[in-house]
Design a protein around this motif. Structure first.
Motif, PDB file in Angstrom:
ATOM      1  N   ARG A  19      -1.491 114.938  34.936  1.00  0.00           N
ATOM      2  CA  ARG A  19      -1.164 113.582  35.372  1.00  0.00           C
ATOM      3  C   ARG A  19      -2.422 113.016  36.027  1.00  0.00           C
ATOM      4  N   ASP A  21      -3.758 109.862  38.195  1.00  0.00           N
ATOM      5  CA  ASP A  21      -3.378 108.742  39.048  1.00  0.00           C
ATOM      6  C   ASP A  21      -4.669 108.230  39.677  1.00  0.00           C
ATOM      7  N   ARG A  24      -7.389 110.797  40.754  1.00  0.00           N
ATOM      8  CA  ARG A  24      -6.702 112.020  41.170  1.00  0.00           C
ATOM      9  C   ARG A  24      -5.981 112.657  39.982  1.00  0.00           C
ATOM     10  N   PHE A 157      -5.590 103.570  33.187  1.00  0.00           N
ATOM     11  CA  PHE A 157      -4.393 103.803  33.984  1.00  0.00           C
ATOM     12  C   PHE A 157      -4.442 103.061  35.281  1.00  0.00           C
TER      13      PHE A 157
END
Length: 157
Positions: A19, A21, A24, A157
């Protein structure tokens, strides 16, 4: 953004899910899909396709990333790699996943800092970047590296 990293190989395809983010990263899952060299080619390719389709269904990534094909000195090895890659990419296409393709040297440079890094260096850096992660093996480490590199190289993102 959930990214599925793929390291296709006929003998053992690695996969890793992270994942992203912002900058991160967190580990979600990783594994390897080995095939038996005594099994007929069509069955081995079906195993790879079905295995990656199951990973996609279980983790529902937003996109995938895969290493580009590189040409080996042995043409038979290159053909087998291309066939395995085709089975894996077909599973992604069947799930309507977009797939970013990255050269192996670019993945190594993004993760380790040099495009000439060896497998041990890549695995060690993946363990640093995804601290506390248990990695299923060298092929899974390479797949996680592809996902990590994709997260850094494609900022959507």
């Amino acid at each position: 953004m959930i990214i599925l990293g793929l390291d296709p190989s006929l003998s053992c395809t690695g996969w890793g899910v992270v994942r992203a983010d912002g900058t991160r990263l967190s580990h979600l899952a990783n594994g390897q899909l080995p095939t038996n060299p005594k099994t007929p080619m069509a069955e081995r390719l079906a195993q790879l396709h079905d295995g990656i389709a199951a990973v996609i269904a279980a983790h529902r990534p937003d996109r995938a990333a895969c290493e580009e094909v590189f040409v080996n000195e042995n043409p038979q090895s290159t053909l087998k790699l291309a066939q395995a890659r085709g089975a894996v990419l077909t599973a992604c296409g069947g799930a309507q996943l977009s797939v970013n393709e990255h050269a192996a040297r670019l993945v190594k440079k993004a993760v380790v800092g040099t495009g000439a890094a060896d497998k041990k260096q890549v695995a060690a850096m993946v363990k640093v970047l995804l601290a506390g992660t248990t990695i299923a093996g060298a092929d899974a480490a390479d797949a996680l590296a592809v996902a990590i590199a994709d997260a850094h190289l494609v900022r959507r993102f």
